[in-house]
Scaffold this motif. Structure first.
Motif, PDB file in Angstrom:
ATOM      1  N   PHE A  64     -21.525  -5.983   1.386  1.00  0.00           N
ATOM      2  CA  PHE A  64     -20.584  -4.985   1.971  1.00  0.00           C
ATOM      3  C   PHE A  64     -21.180  -3.570   1.675  1.00  0.00           C
ATOM      4  N   LEU A 116      -6.415  11.611   2.956  1.00  0.00           N
ATOM      5  CA  LEU A 116      -5.859  10.398   3.813  1.00  0.00           C
ATOM      6  C   LEU A 116      -4.759  11.126   4.871  1.00  0.00           C
ATOM      7  N   TRP A 138     -18.796   4.013   5.972  1.00  0.00           N
ATOM      8  CA  TRP A 138     -18.227   4.603   4.725  1.00  0.00           C
ATOM      9  C   TRP A 138     -19.042   5.753   4.336  1.00  0.00           C
ATOM     10  N   ILE A 173     -11.404   5.827   8.525  1.00  0.00           N
ATOM     11  CA  ILE A 173     -11.441   4.320   8.445  1.00  0.00           C
ATOM     12  C   ILE A 173     -11.503   3.933   9.774  1.00  0.00           C
ATOM     13  N   PRO A 175     -12.435  -2.024   0.442  1.00  0.00           N
ATOM     14  CA  PRO A 175     -12.799  -1.918   1.855  1.00  0.00           C
ATOM     15  C   PRO A 175     -13.249  -3.091   2.549  1.00  0.00           C
ATOM     16  N   ILE A 232      -7.069  -0.121   1.906  1.00  0.00           N
ATOM     17  CA  ILE A 232      -8.195  -0.390   2.641  1.00  0.00           C
ATOM     18  C   ILE A 232      -9.267   0.362   1.767  1.00  0.00           C
ATOM     19  N   HIS A 233      -8.909   1.887   1.421  1.00  0.00           N
ATOM     20  CA  HIS A 233      -9.882   2.477   0.614  1.00  0.00           C
ATOM     21  C   HIS A 233     -10.188   2.068  -0.622  1.00  0.00           C
ATOM     22  N   TRP A 236      -9.963  12.253  -0.754  1.00  0.00           N
ATOM     23  CA  TRP A 236     -10.822  11.294  -0.840  1.00  0.00           C
ATOM     24  C   TRP A 236     -12.184  11.504  -1.141  1.00  0.00           C
ATOM     25  N   LEU A 281      -3.352   2.056   4.345  1.00  0.00           N
ATOM     26  CA  LEU A 281      -4.868   2.624   4.243  1.00  0.00           C
ATOM     27  C   LEU A 281      -5.295   2.968   2.916  1.00  0.00           C
TER      28      LEU A 281
END
Lengths: 323, 853
Positions: free
Chosen positions: A160, A38, A106, A80, B744, B740-741, A18, B737
């Motif tokens: 956000f 991940l 983030w 996360i 977000p 979510i990525h 990612w 997950l």
């Protein structure tokens, strides 16, 4: 300008990759690529080979962002679960664990001077700043709420905060939001300056130009499949570049400032000539979304060229030579 | 080049004044005139010339070629006046009045009056001119008080003139005209009579009197007056108008003859030109019209007359547009309408006051309506309505515009008004009904019925649409019988009607067939051919119904082969379809089916009929048929099929839904331009609901890259749900997950991850046998879950998300509880493991010792 594919590491991670960032070379080590996945690990790669140098564990839930300190000695990774782990690149010793609950974390970015670490704070609609000497939270740059909305209204997710970028002089921070706006902050005064508008979908990646004369030029990548070029100070949209057929997930500028590279959900990596304002090369080495592209430091053998790395949901890491 | 010579007082010399080069400052000339005490006629000439110059200036500023041409004509006319100037007769005086509209010239004349107090006749002339000037002002003034003032002024000057000479006819005529303007016909008549008593052939007085008669409505009297001078153009025109007003064929012919004579005597008489043009417009000689009407505005200054001319031109262009549209020369039409619009606008501009001549507004409105300029049309029709508030045509036109603008209430109001004003106008009722249809069915139906009755009363053809509307409204209101009858009326006599009878009675006939054997009721019915035909139809229909499958048109074909040709005109298809719907509502499914089949037989592309058949089939639970029917249609109907499948799925008929979705997918797979991710997703849902998790997962995973570039977090959520149900915890967690990525700011996904972890942990802890690693992993996972839930909890008061804080808190509590248990388990397990290790170690040692002993 051109990108030449060098090699691809298949199954570089056990799952989607990612995020990626280059760790500058130190006396003991060549430049290394840092990737997060991940699979909850952060891995270090030597582009020579390429070979895996190290696998760092310690994160729970996927790793969404990695950043390297300009010294090349320390790096940070975020996942996360909203923890940031700061670690020693060489030894993988944890230096600090940072959090700013309830704000998530983030994108991470060290300032070019190496004194501050910035993190996009998600739903808190702010950029959190930690100093790198004592790892203390020093500021939270709040994105102002849209006018006419009361704090009680359910509008938090509108702004956000998803991405951050430092200006080359370290005085400005740009922060991209889910709603497509980019907020620009004056860091020394810890003040919000203005919004840059134009995107209508999440801005997942931002970078200031590296060319010495264009230091206020900001590139942004958005889910609206466009790359925008802004004058971050005069808050004007210089140009909008289209070509990707899906979300643009990542953007990075070449060290010479003449080109940018982008990665997209359409599985391609594109190289854009900034003079022509158009994509000059489309690379299709990945077969799933390309989550990150990163230009490395100039090569020792040829200072006019450098490396580019891209990472993807297909678990692979690819290296290219930019010249 | 025209010039005047002003004699210098007490000498033979003269000052030459070029009329074309009059100085801009009139006072200079004025000084000369005063100084030399110039003869009065020169004053008049100068006055007119000054006016002309200004008129010129005005017209040049407009810069229209036509107007320049007009000036040329005018200049000629004025030269004439100047020539006659030496004997200032009534004519030149009246001509002069026409141009008196400027303060400057009024002052001019006042001064003249002052200087020449001893010159009687000319003074009277001047005073009359002033009087006429004021009555003219009064005529054009709208304000009542100002108007009165002007009347008083005018009367004052006439009185002054009368004091000089009681018997001067021109004064009386002027006075008469003033009274006429005031509307005091009795006094005006008297004034004119005084003149006529002195000179019974005084034309202006005669005209004036005619005018009085005309205004009083005594047309015949005025006619007689006008006959006195057979070659007077104005009189001829007036007579012509009178004849035309009789509105009888003979009268109109006579009127036109008079107009023509007037035209022959004086070809530049604008009024006669207009009337001739109007006449030719009706008789279709368009070329003549164009010539005539184009001349008319060039020869007159009179606004209203010019307005009429432009109006005629506009109508001419509209007419040619209509003719072209008939000849399908479409590319010229809009240009014509544009030109017509310009003429109408010119006409409106000329007439200035819509109250005087409102027709061009109406015309312009119509043209704008044609050209799609609704707002413009609206304004113009509203002007017309203001002038003629009871004009039905305008009301309807306005209503029509409001309908197009979507302002149904206003339209309703207007149409209602129209129907009240003219309760005999079916068109108004029709329009009203159409407007009401969307809001008030009952009222709409009433309006339609009125229209229907009116048409019937007038022995006019009732349009099919009207009948259809009445039928549909009846259908919607549940008056099935009425609806049925209306549609029947619309279908009219003929084979269709028979068909419909047959459809209804086929059951009975079949029963009869059974009863009478092979040759049914031939003796009973006198009309054997008719019977034979209806029997054929019956037979065919029996087959149609019995087959109850699609594409069984063979039976209709067979019927046609037997010589019974089934005709279905295109305009009756809708009615037949609606009739079938009525049958359906009356639960006469059989007749409905037959009619739908008939429609499809004749018009295979009539999809609605196909869809209705599908619906009927569906109601009978004949799923296969229903889907096949739907899928036959174009891809748009795949969405309908998809919808139908969803209904089945919702009802729990999953197998059916699965079959259908599969069929829809098969139908789409052929064409690359139809991509229906929704159908695939739905099919995956069904697989999931049936517990076929592996297949569901596969389908979702296929959809993601195929349609969404893997960017659809929603599909990932579906996928996670399958993994959850399948207890594939790692996959579930990872999928969430990923979601979510991708998204977000969707906090629900975070909550879902927490729940998934909680569930898997609880299950692991419930297991009777578990490894230490499993327990250790569970402890870690529970910590993650608690972390996730507490972060959600902490942010809930910041309104990041809409999740319930209490609920999240209970999850935190539950997970903490699980964690405690897990930690205890872990200790136990680790202890056990250690003991095991020790035991193994002991055994190893023992074995080791044994080997050496």
């Amino acid at each position: 300008m051109k990108l030449a594919p060098l090699n691809t590491v298949q199954n570089a991670h056990d799952d989607s990759v990612w995020t990626a960032a280059w760790v500058p070379a130190t006396e003991d080590s060549p430049p290394l690529l840092l990737t997060g996945s991940l699979d909850e690990t952060v891995r270090l790669w030597n582009p020579e080979g390429p070979e895996k140098v190290q696998t760092n564990t310690g994160h729970c839930l996927g790793v969404v962002s990695v950043a390297a300190h300009p010294s090349g000695r320390i790096a940070a990774s975020a996942s996360i679960d909203s923890f940031i782990r700061v670690f020693d690149v060489a030894t993988n010793n944890t230096i600090a664990t940072l959090e700013a609950p309830p704000s998530e974390v983030w994108q991470l970015q060290f300032n070019p001077q190496g004194t501050t670490l910035a993190a996009a704070g998600g739903g808190s609609a702010s950029v959190k700043l930690w100093d790198t000497a004592e790892w203390k939270l020093v500021a939270a740059l709040e994105v102002p709420r849209p006018e006419g909305l009361k704090p009680s209204e359910k509008s938090g997710s509108k702004k956000f905060a998803l991405s951050v970028a430092w200006s080359p002089d370290g005085r400005q921070i740009a922060c991209g939001s889910m709603d497509g706006t980019i907020s620009v902050f004056d860091v020394p005064r810890a003040k919000f300056m203005h919004h840059l508008e134009g995107h209508c979908m999440p801005v997942r990646s931002l970078v200031y130009s590296s060319a010495p004369l264009d230091s206020r030029v900001l590139f942004s990548a958005s889910d609206d499949s466009h790359v925008h070029v802004y004058d971050a100070e005069r808050k004007t949209l210089i140009t909008s570049m289209s070509g990707h057929s899906s979300w643009v997930l990542s953007v990075d500028v070449s060290p010479d400032g003449a080109a940018i590279a982008t990665g997209s959900s359409d599985k391609t990596v594109r190289l854009w000539d900034l003079k022509m304002r158009a994509a000059t090369q489309i690379l299709t080495s990945h077969n799933d979304q390309v989550w990150a592209v990163a230009f490395g430091p100039p090569l020792r053998t040829d200072v006019r060229s450098c490396l580019l790395a891209s990472v993807s949901d297909d678990k692979s890491v690819s290296f290219y030579k930019y010249y | 080049m025209a010039c005047v010579y002003i004699p210098v007082q007490n000498s033979d010399e003269e000052v030459k004044v070029m009329l074309d080069e009059l100085p801009l400052d009139a006072s200079y000339i004025l000084d000369i005139l005063k100084a030399e005490q110039a003869p009065l006629d020169i004053w008049l000439i100068i006055a007119v010339a000054t006016f002309l110059r200004e008129a010129n200036k005005f017209l040049e500023s407009q810069n229209v070629c036509e107007k320049e041409y007009f000036i040329q004509g005018k200049v000629e006319q004025f030269k004439q006046i100047l020539e006659e100037g030496s004997s200032p007769g009534i004519n030149s005086y009246i001509q002069l009045l026409m141009f008196l509209s400027h303060d400057k010239r009024r002052n001019f004349m006042l001064e003249v009056d002052e200087y020449y107090a001893n010159v009687t006749y000319e003074r009277i002339e001047i005073l009359n001119a002033l009087g006429a000037y004021y009555s003219q002002l009064a005529k054009v003034e709208n304000e009542q008080r100002e108007k009165e003032d002007y009347f008083i002024q005018a009367a004052k000057y006439y009185n002054k003139a009368s004091r000089i000479d009681m018997h001067e006819p021109s004064t009386w005529i002027g006075r008469g005209q003033l009274l006429l303007t005031k509307g005091d016909f009795e006094q005006a008549f008297k004034a004119f009579k005084i003149v006529l008593d002195g000179d019974c052939n005084n034309v202006p007085a005669l005209l004036g009197q005619a005018c009085v008669h005309f205004s009083r409505g005594q047309y015949v009297d005025s006619l007689q007056l006008c006959k006195l001078e057979p070659d007077n153009v104005e009189a001829l025109v007036a007579l012509g108008i009178l004849d035309l007003q009789t509105n009888e064929a003979a009268g109109i012919r006579k009127g036109m003859e008079k107009m023509q004579r007037a035209f022959e005597i004086y070809p530049l008489c604008a009024v006669s030109l207009n009337y001739l043009a109007n006449h030719f417009l009706f008789t279709g000689k368009h070329f003549l019209v164009e010539q005539l009407t184009e001349t008319a505005p060039a020869v007159t200054m009179h606004g209203l007359t010019r307005a009429h001319s432009y109006y005629n031109l506009a109508r001419l262009t509209t007419a040619s547009a209509i003719i072209r549209s008939m000849c399908i020369i479409t590319f010229l039409i809009s240009g014509d309408y544009g030109k017509a619009g310009m003429y109408y606008m010119a006409s409106i501009k000329e007439s200035k006051n819509p109250h005087e001549f409102v027709l061009p507004c109406y015309g312009l409105g119509q043209v704008q309506l044609k050209l799609g300029d609704l707002q413009g049309a609206l304004t113009n029709f509203e002007i017309v309505l203001e002038v003629q508030p009871k004009d039905c045509g305008t009301l309807k036109a306005l209503g029509h515009i409001y309908v197009q603008l979507g302002q149904n209430e206003k339209a309703q109001e207007l149409f209602r008004k129209a129907t009240k004003i003219d309760p005999q106008d079916p068109q108004a009722f029709l329009e009203l009904g159409e407007v009401l249809m969307s809001t008030d069915i009952t009222a709409a139906l009433a309006a339609f019925k009125s229209a229907h009755d009116l048409l019937k009363k007038g022995n006019e053809d009732v349009p099919l649409e009207l009948l259809n509307n009445i039928g549909v409204l009846n259908l919607e209101m549940g008056n099935f019988q009425l609806a049925c009858e209306t549609f029947k009326e619309a279908l009219g006599d003929g084979i269709l009607c028979e068909f419909f009878h047959a459809a209804r009675e086929s059951n009975m006939n079949l029963a009869q067939t059974d009863a009478y054997g092979e040759s049914p009721n031939q003796e009973e019915q006198p009309n054997t051919s008719h019977t034979a035909r209806s029997n054929l139809i019956d037979e065919a229909l029996y087959a149609v119904d019995a087959s109850s499958t699609i594409h069984q048109y063979k039976d209709f074909q067979w019927l046609e082969e037997q010589g019974v040709y089934v005709e279905l005109p295109w305009d009756k298809v809708t009615i037949l379809f609606n009739l079938a719907r009525v049958f359906e509502q009356m639960h006469n499914t059989k007749s409905a089916t037959i009619l739908y089949h008939l429609i499809l037989f004749k018009y295979p592309e009539y999809t609605d009929a196909n869809l209705r058949l599908a619906a009927i089939a569906k109601a009978r639970n004949d799923v296969q048929l229903s889907v096949k029917l739907v899928l036959q249609q174009n891809p748009a109907n795949l969405y309908a099929a998809n919808g139908a499948c969803i209904v089945f799925a919702e009802k729990g008929q999953l197998d059916i839904a699965k079959d259908l979705f599969t069929q829809v997918i098969e139908a789409t797979s052929g064409s690359s331009n139809v991509q229906m991710p929704d159908v695939l997703i739905n099919l995956a849902h069904v697989h999931f609901a049936q517990g076929n998790f592996a297949l569901a997962v596969k389908m979702y995973q296929n959809c993601l890259p195929k349609f969404y570039y893997n960017t659809q977090s929603e599909v990932l959520l579906y996928l996670a749900r399958v993994h959850y149900e399948a207890q594939q915890w790692q996959d579930c967690r990872k999928t969430l997950l990923r979601a979510i990525h991708l998204d977000p700011s969707n906090y629900t996904l975070r909550f879902d991850v927490g729940v998934a972890i909680q569930k898997s942990s609880a299950l692991t802890l419930q297991k009777t046998t578990r490894t230490v690693d499993e327990v250790r992993a569970t402890v870690g996972e529970l910590r993650n879950a608690i972390r996730l839930f507490s972060l959600l909890c902490a942010s809930s008061n910041l309104h990041f998300h809409g999740l319930d804080e209490k609920k999240i808190r209970s999850h935190v509590g539950y997970c903490s509880h699980l964690l405690e248990a897990a930690c205890a388990d872990q200790e136990l397990a680790e202890l056990e493991e250690q003991q095991n290790l020790q035991r193994l170690e002991v055994r190893r040692r023992i074995e080791f010792a044994d080997r050496f002993s």
